[in-house]
Design a protein around this motif. Structure first.
Motif, PDB file in Angstrom:
ATOM      1  N   GLY A  83      -9.849 -33.081  -8.957  1.00  0.00           N
ATOM      2  CA  GLY A  83     -10.544 -32.140  -8.089  1.00  0.00           C
ATOM      3  C   GLY A  83      -9.744 -30.863  -7.973  1.00  0.00           C
ATOM      4  O   GLY A  83     -10.111 -29.771  -8.160  1.00  0.00           O
ATOM      5  N   ILE A  84      -8.464 -30.973  -7.771  1.00  0.00           N
ATOM      6  CA  ILE A  84      -7.536 -29.920  -7.925  1.00  0.00           C
ATOM      7  C   ILE A  84      -7.342 -29.297  -8.976  1.00  0.00           C
ATOM      8  O   ILE A  84      -7.335 -27.924  -9.115  1.00  0.00           O
ATOM      9  N   LYS A  85      -7.212 -30.046 -10.130  1.00  0.00           N
ATOM     10  CA  LYS A  85      -7.207 -29.451 -11.553  1.00  0.00           C
ATOM     11  C   LYS A  85      -8.433 -28.985 -12.212  1.00  0.00           C
ATOM     12  O   LYS A  85      -8.200 -27.729 -12.970  1.00  0.00           O
ATOM     13  N   LYS A  86      -9.452 -29.652 -12.088  1.00  0.00           N
ATOM     14  CA  LYS A  86     -10.551 -29.238 -12.843  1.00  0.00           C
ATOM     15  C   LYS A  86     -11.867 -28.826 -12.017  1.00  0.00           C
ATOM     16  O   LYS A  86     -12.697 -28.297 -12.644  1.00  0.00           O
ATOM     17  N   GLY A  87     -11.800 -28.942 -10.742  1.00  0.00           N
ATOM     18  CA  GLY A  87     -13.106 -28.575  -9.874  1.00  0.00           C
ATOM     19  C   GLY A  87     -13.810 -29.699  -9.635  1.00  0.00           C
ATOM     20  O   GLY A  87     -13.811 -30.733  -9.662  1.00  0.00           O
ATOM     21  N   PHE A  88     -14.990 -29.405  -8.776  1.00  0.00           N
ATOM     22  CA  PHE A  88     -15.648 -30.247  -8.107  1.00  0.00           C
ATOM     23  C   PHE A  88     -16.523 -31.174  -9.147  1.00  0.00           C
ATOM     24  O   PHE A  88     -16.510 -32.413  -9.031  1.00  0.00           O
ATOM     25  N   PHE A  89     -17.295 -30.761 -10.158  1.00  0.00           N
ATOM     26  CA  PHE A  89     -18.040 -31.475 -11.127  1.00  0.00           C
ATOM     27  C   PHE A  89     -17.291 -32.555 -11.947  1.00  0.00           C
ATOM     28  O   PHE A  89     -17.601 -33.673 -11.966  1.00  0.00           O
ATOM     29  N   PRO A  90     -16.090 -32.306 -12.477  1.00  0.00           N
ATOM     30  CA  PRO A  90     -15.556 -33.240 -13.106  1.00  0.00           C
ATOM     31  C   PRO A  90     -15.003 -34.285 -12.047  1.00  0.00           C
ATOM     32  O   PRO A  90     -14.851 -35.503 -12.468  1.00  0.00           O
ATOM     33  N   ALA A  91     -14.493 -33.956 -10.916  1.00  0.00           N
ATOM     34  CA  ALA A  91     -13.792 -34.772  -9.960  1.00  0.00           C
ATOM     35  C   ALA A  91     -15.016 -35.826  -9.442  1.00  0.00           C
ATOM     36  O   ALA A  91     -14.863 -37.045  -9.315  1.00  0.00           O
ATOM     37  N   PHE A  92     -16.455 -35.305  -9.513  1.00  0.00           N
ATOM     38  CA  PHE A  92     -17.297 -35.980  -9.043  1.00  0.00           C
ATOM     39  C   PHE A  92     -17.985 -37.132 -10.136  1.00  0.00           C
ATOM     40  O   PHE A  92     -18.124 -38.301  -9.681  1.00  0.00           O
ATOM     41  N   ILE A  93     -17.770 -36.598 -11.150  1.00  0.00           N
ATOM     42  CA  ILE A  93     -18.091 -37.650 -12.650  1.00  0.00           C
ATOM     43  C   ILE A  93     -17.039 -38.683 -12.301  1.00  0.00           C
ATOM     44  O   ILE A  93     -17.365 -39.717 -12.557  1.00  0.00           O
ATOM     45  N   PHE A  94     -15.810 -38.261 -12.185  1.00  0.00           N
ATOM     46  CA  PHE A  94     -14.744 -39.411 -12.111  1.00  0.00           C
ATOM     47  C   PHE A  94     -14.914 -40.306 -10.810  1.00  0.00           C
ATOM     48  O   PHE A  94     -14.785 -41.584 -11.012  1.00  0.00           O
ATOM     49  N   SER A  95     -15.420 -39.577  -9.666  1.00  0.00           N
ATOM     50  CA  SER A  95     -15.963 -40.522  -8.627  1.00  0.00           C
ATOM     51  C   SER A  95     -17.076 -41.661  -8.998  1.00  0.00           C
ATOM     52  O   SER A  95     -17.144 -42.503  -8.438  1.00  0.00           O
ATOM     53  N   LEU A  96     -17.967 -41.062  -9.761  1.00  0.00           N
ATOM     54  CA  LEU A  96     -19.110 -42.046  -9.996  1.00  0.00           C
ATOM     55  C   LEU A  96     -18.200 -43.118 -11.122  1.00  0.00           C
ATOM     56  O   LEU A  96     -18.862 -44.317 -10.853  1.00  0.00           O
ATOM     57  N   GLY A  97     -17.424 -42.738 -11.734  1.00  0.00           N
ATOM     58  CA  GLY A  97     -16.891 -43.909 -12.601  1.00  0.00           C
ATOM     59  C   GLY A  97     -16.214 -44.879 -11.591  1.00  0.00           C
ATOM     60  O   GLY A  97     -16.107 -46.220 -11.797  1.00  0.00           O
ATOM     61  N   CYS A  98     -15.474 -44.424 -10.568  1.00  0.00           N
ATOM     62  CA  CYS A  98     -14.886 -45.358  -9.524  1.00  0.00           C
ATOM     63  C   CYS A  98     -16.123 -46.186  -8.762  1.00  0.00           C
ATOM     64  O   CYS A  98     -15.866 -47.495  -8.483  1.00  0.00           O
ATOM     65  N   ALA A  99     -16.837 -45.460  -8.452  1.00  0.00           N
ATOM     66  CA  ALA A  99     -18.188 -46.428  -7.745  1.00  0.00           C
ATOM     67  C   ALA A  99     -18.884 -47.282  -8.634  1.00  0.00           C
ATOM     68  O   ALA A  99     -19.008 -48.396  -8.086  1.00  0.00           O
ATOM     69  N   VAL A 100     -19.037 -46.920  -9.766  1.00  0.00           N
ATOM     70  CA  VAL A 100     -19.460 -47.950 -10.851  1.00  0.00           C
ATOM     71  C   VAL A 100     -18.373 -49.099 -10.848  1.00  0.00           C
ATOM     72  O   VAL A 100     -19.090 -50.302 -10.826  1.00  0.00           O
ATOM     73  N   GLY A 101     -17.090 -48.762 -11.023  1.00  0.00           N
ATOM     74  CA  GLY A 101     -16.149 -49.832 -10.917  1.00  0.00           C
ATOM     75  C   GLY A 101     -16.247 -50.651  -9.756  1.00  0.00           C
ATOM     76  O   GLY A 101     -16.265 -52.018  -9.709  1.00  0.00           O
ATOM     77  N   ASP A 102     -16.274 -50.192  -8.685  1.00  0.00           N
ATOM     78  CA  ASP A 102     -16.557 -50.986  -7.403  1.00  0.00           C
ATOM     79  C   ASP A 102     -17.727 -51.590  -7.214  1.00  0.00           C
ATOM     80  O   ASP A 102     -17.792 -52.764  -6.794  1.00  0.00           O
ATOM     81  N   GLY A 103     -18.850 -51.151  -7.858  1.00  0.00           N
ATOM     82  CA  GLY A 103     -20.114 -52.005  -7.784  1.00  0.00           C
ATOM     83  C   GLY A 103     -20.187 -52.943  -8.470  1.00  0.00           C
ATOM     84  O   GLY A 103     -20.887 -53.980  -8.227  1.00  0.00           O
ATOM     85  N   VAL A 104     -19.585 -52.991  -9.778  1.00  0.00           N
ATOM     86  CA  VAL A 104     -19.421 -54.133 -10.734  1.00  0.00           C
ATOM     87  C   VAL A 104     -18.528 -55.093 -10.082  1.00  0.00           C
ATOM     88  O   VAL A 104     -18.902 -56.417 -10.052  1.00  0.00           O
ATOM     89  N   TYR A 105     -17.477 -55.026  -9.285  1.00  0.00           N
ATOM     90  CA  TYR A 105     -16.678 -55.876  -8.758  1.00  0.00           C
ATOM     91  C   TYR A 105     -17.338 -56.469  -7.390  1.00  0.00           C
ATOM     92  O   TYR A 105     -17.327 -57.685  -7.170  1.00  0.00           O
ATOM     93  N   ALA A 106     -18.077 -55.646  -6.733  1.00  0.00           N
ATOM     94  CA  ALA A 106     -18.869 -56.043  -5.511  1.00  0.00           C
ATOM     95  C   ALA A 106     -20.122 -56.930  -5.995  1.00  0.00           C
ATOM     96  O   ALA A 106     -20.105 -58.078  -5.389  1.00  0.00           O
ATOM     97  N   LEU A 107     -20.698 -56.658  -7.093  1.00  0.00           N
ATOM     98  CA  LEU A 107     -21.712 -57.693  -7.584  1.00  0.00           C
ATOM     99  C   LEU A 107     -21.218 -58.835  -7.918  1.00  0.00           C
ATOM    100  O   LEU A 107     -21.668 -60.049  -7.576  1.00  0.00           O
ATOM    101  N   LEU A 108     -19.888 -58.992  -8.544  1.00  0.00           N
ATOM    102  CA  LEU A 108     -19.269 -59.929  -9.213  1.00  0.00           C
ATOM    103  C   LEU A 108     -18.919 -60.960  -7.900  1.00  0.00           C
ATOM    104  O   LEU A 108     -18.773 -62.284  -8.074  1.00  0.00           O
ATOM    105  N   SER A 109     -18.353 -60.200  -7.137  1.00  0.00           N
ATOM    106  CA  SER A 109     -17.513 -61.087  -5.853  1.00  0.00           C
ATOM    107  C   SER A 109     -18.796 -61.781  -5.144  1.00  0.00           C
ATOM    108  O   SER A 109     -18.616 -62.783  -4.513  1.00  0.00           O
ATOM    109  N   VAL A 110     -19.904 -61.217  -4.871  1.00  0.00           N
ATOM    110  CA  VAL A 110     -21.199 -61.716  -3.815  1.00  0.00           C
ATOM    111  C   VAL A 110     -21.446 -62.950  -4.937  1.00  0.00           C
ATOM    112  O   VAL A 110     -22.351 -63.667  -4.207  1.00  0.00           O
ATOM    113  N   LEU A 111     -21.493 -62.923  -6.208  1.00  0.00           N
ATOM    114  CA  LEU A 111     -22.156 -63.819  -7.070  1.00  0.00           C
ATOM    115  C   LEU A 111     -21.169 -65.039  -7.470  1.00  0.00           C
ATOM    116  O   LEU A 111     -21.457 -66.014  -7.746  1.00  0.00           O
TER     117      LEU A 111
END
Length: 221
Positions: A38-66
């Motif tokens: 966010g500091i270096k590239k601005g809002f949109f690239p940082a938000f895309i970065f955060s979506l990658g984190c969210a998907v990664g968290d979601g994958v692990y959350a799904l695997l954990s509950v299963l």
């Protein structure tokens, strides 16, 4: 029956939201990478970065509950992959952070030129930072699974989708907020902010790299 089902759905959603909130509020590699982007590239690239984190968290959350995360956590080969991949990624980020603290590149906060670069690179970096963390896998395998089990109780046929939705929702909202705050900070303070946060994040990335590497030697080898 319908009222009880709605209450269960809401309980699962709230459980997922709260457990996701407890995770995103931690100062981990995902948050560090997100703020730095966010500091270096601005809002949109940082938000895309955060979506990658969210998907990664979601994958692990799904695997954990299963219950799959518990199996992966006991897999020697999978632990080796996470150990090497996580340490390598963190060492690279440590190098980049210290490099920017000495000679920061010009800030690229004009989002009109973002399309010329691959947004998948930001997404993949966020995703890989999450899934390559052995400590993250252990956290999901032990914490998320137990929370879901205690919430569902004996309701074996209860859908786990509300839990995943609650978890991913807080990840996306948190990512948007942190992306905006870090991009505003970058615009206000310019290279001074880049130098300062790059130095701090470099030290923290180095600590995480050492922690992941030493944990791998202790637990895997």
């Amino acid at each position: 029956m319908i009222i009880l089902e709605r209450e269960m759905i809401m309980a699962l959603f709230i459980s997922g939201f709260l457990i996701g909130l407890s995770l995103v509020l931690q100062l981990g590699t995902g948050n560090l990478g997100l703020i730095r982007t966010g500091i270096k590239k601005g809002f949109f690239p940082a938000f895309i970065f955060s979506l990658g984190c969210a998907v990664g968290d979601g994958v692990y959350a799904l695997l954990s509950v299963l219950g799959v995360a518990l199996l992966l956590e006991s897999s020697f080969i999978f632990q080796i992959i996470l150990w090497i991949g996580g340490t390598g990624m963190l060492c690279y980020l440590t190098f980049q952070a210290f490099k920017d603290s000495v000679a920061p590149a010009e800030l690229d906060l004009n989002e009109k030129g973002i399309e010329k670069k691959s947004l998948w690179a930001f997404f993949f970096t966020g995703f890989w930072l999450v899934v390559s963390s052995p400590t993250g896998l252990v956290w999901f395998a032990t914490v998320a699974g137990s929370v879901v089990s205690s919430t569902i109780g004996n309701s074996e046929n209860q859908s786990l989708l509300p839990f995943i939705l609650g978890f991913v929702t807080v990840s996306i909202v948190w990512g948007a907020v942190l992306s905006y705050v870090s991009s505003v900070g970058g615009k206000m303070m310019g290279n001074k902010m880049v130098r300062l946060f790059s130095l701090v994040s470099g030290v923290l990335f180095l600590y995480f790299a050492y922690y992941v590497f030493s944990s791998g030697i202790k637990n895997i080898l």
